[in-house]
Design an enzyme around this catalytic site. Structure first.
Site, PDB file in Angstrom:
ATOM      1  N   ASN A   8       0.809  -1.225   0.000  1.00  0.00           N
ATOM      2  CA  ASN A   8       0.000   0.000   0.000  1.00  0.00           C
ATOM      3  C   ASN A   8       0.841   1.274   0.000  1.00  0.00           C
ATOM      4  O   ASN A   8       0.334   2.359   0.200  1.00  0.00           O
ATOM      5  CB  ASN A   8      -0.991  -0.001   1.160  1.00  0.00           C
ATOM      6  CG  ASN A   8      -0.325  -0.027   2.512  1.00  0.00           C
ATOM      7  OD1 ASN A   8       0.851  -0.345   2.616  1.00  0.00           O
ATOM      8  ND2 ASN A   8      -1.067   0.295   3.548  1.00  0.00           N
ATOM      9  N   CYS A   9       2.141   1.151  -0.274  1.00  0.00           N
ATOM     10  CA  CYS A   9       3.042   2.301  -0.373  1.00  0.00           C
ATOM     11  C   CYS A   9       2.925   2.889  -1.787  1.00  0.00           C
ATOM     12  O   CYS A   9       3.109   2.180  -2.777  1.00  0.00           O
ATOM     13  CB  CYS A   9       4.479   1.852  -0.097  1.00  0.00           C
ATOM     14  SG  CYS A   9       5.740   3.075  -0.491  1.00  0.00           S
ATOM     15  N   ASP A  10       2.606   4.179  -1.872  1.00  0.00           N
ATOM     16  CA  ASP A  10       2.447   4.821  -3.178  1.00  0.00           C
ATOM     17  C   ASP A  10       3.712   4.720  -4.025  1.00  0.00           C
ATOM     18  O   ASP A  10       3.641   4.459  -5.226  1.00  0.00           O
ATOM     19  CB  ASP A  10       2.063   6.291  -3.017  1.00  0.00           C
ATOM     20  CG  ASP A  10       0.643   6.475  -2.519  1.00  0.00           C
ATOM     21  OD1 ASP A  10      -0.170   5.541  -2.670  1.00  0.00           O
ATOM     22  OD2 ASP A  10       0.350   7.561  -1.974  1.00  0.00           O
ATOM     23  N   ARG A  13       4.094   1.240  -5.369  1.00  0.00           N
ATOM     24  CA  ARG A  13       3.119   0.992  -6.450  1.00  0.00           C
ATOM     25  C   ARG A  13       3.562   1.640  -7.754  1.00  0.00           C
ATOM     26  O   ARG A  13       3.413   1.061  -8.830  1.00  0.00           O
ATOM     27  CB  ARG A  13       1.732   1.470  -6.042  1.00  0.00           C
ATOM     28  CG  ARG A  13       1.067   0.542  -5.041  1.00  0.00           C
ATOM     29  CD  ARG A  13      -0.397   0.834  -4.916  1.00  0.00           C
ATOM     30  NE  ARG A  13      -0.612   2.164  -4.361  1.00  0.00           N
ATOM     31  CZ  ARG A  13      -1.459   2.442  -3.393  1.00  0.00           C
ATOM     32  NH1 ARG A  13      -2.184   1.480  -2.872  1.00  0.00           N
ATOM     33  NH2 ARG A  13      -1.598   3.662  -2.951  1.00  0.00           N
TER      34      ARG A  13
END
Length: 104
Positions: A8-10, A13
């Site tokens: 869930n780390c931008d 991603r």
């Protein structure tokens, strides 16, 4: 190619998308393999530790004084992300320099 980070780390991603979805190892659940932790510590030194993270801010001064590798074993989310293993090379972060090296 393997990306070590959290799903869930931008930034992780973005790297996954631009690199064509390589394998992601979620360090929140799986931690870092010991041999990779040693290699990354030798390669990046204290830059491997994210001192701006929420996890870091939650640590006491005594905990922060521990050796970096011990901190990362106990709190994998303290690692700057992503850590990218491409063949025998390691890259840290998703900076323009890392993108240029990996994407040409």
């Amino acid at each position: 190619m393997i990306i070590y980070g959290i799903k869930n780390c931008d930034t992780c991603r973005k790297a996954l998308k631009e690199l064509g979805n390589p394998e992601l190892v979620d360090i929140r659940h799986d931690g870092l393999p010991e041999n990779l932790l040693r290699r990354a510590a030798e390669t990046f030194g204290n830059d491997l530790l994210n001192r701006r993270s929420t996890t870091w801010r939650g640590l006491s001064e005594d905990e922060r004084a521990a050796p970096m590798e011990d901190l990362l074993r106990a709190h994998p989310l303290l690692m700057k992300r992503p850590l990218i293993e491409a063949g025998d090379r390691l890259y840290l972060g998703w900076t323009p320099q890392v993108r240029a090296a990996l994407l040409g």
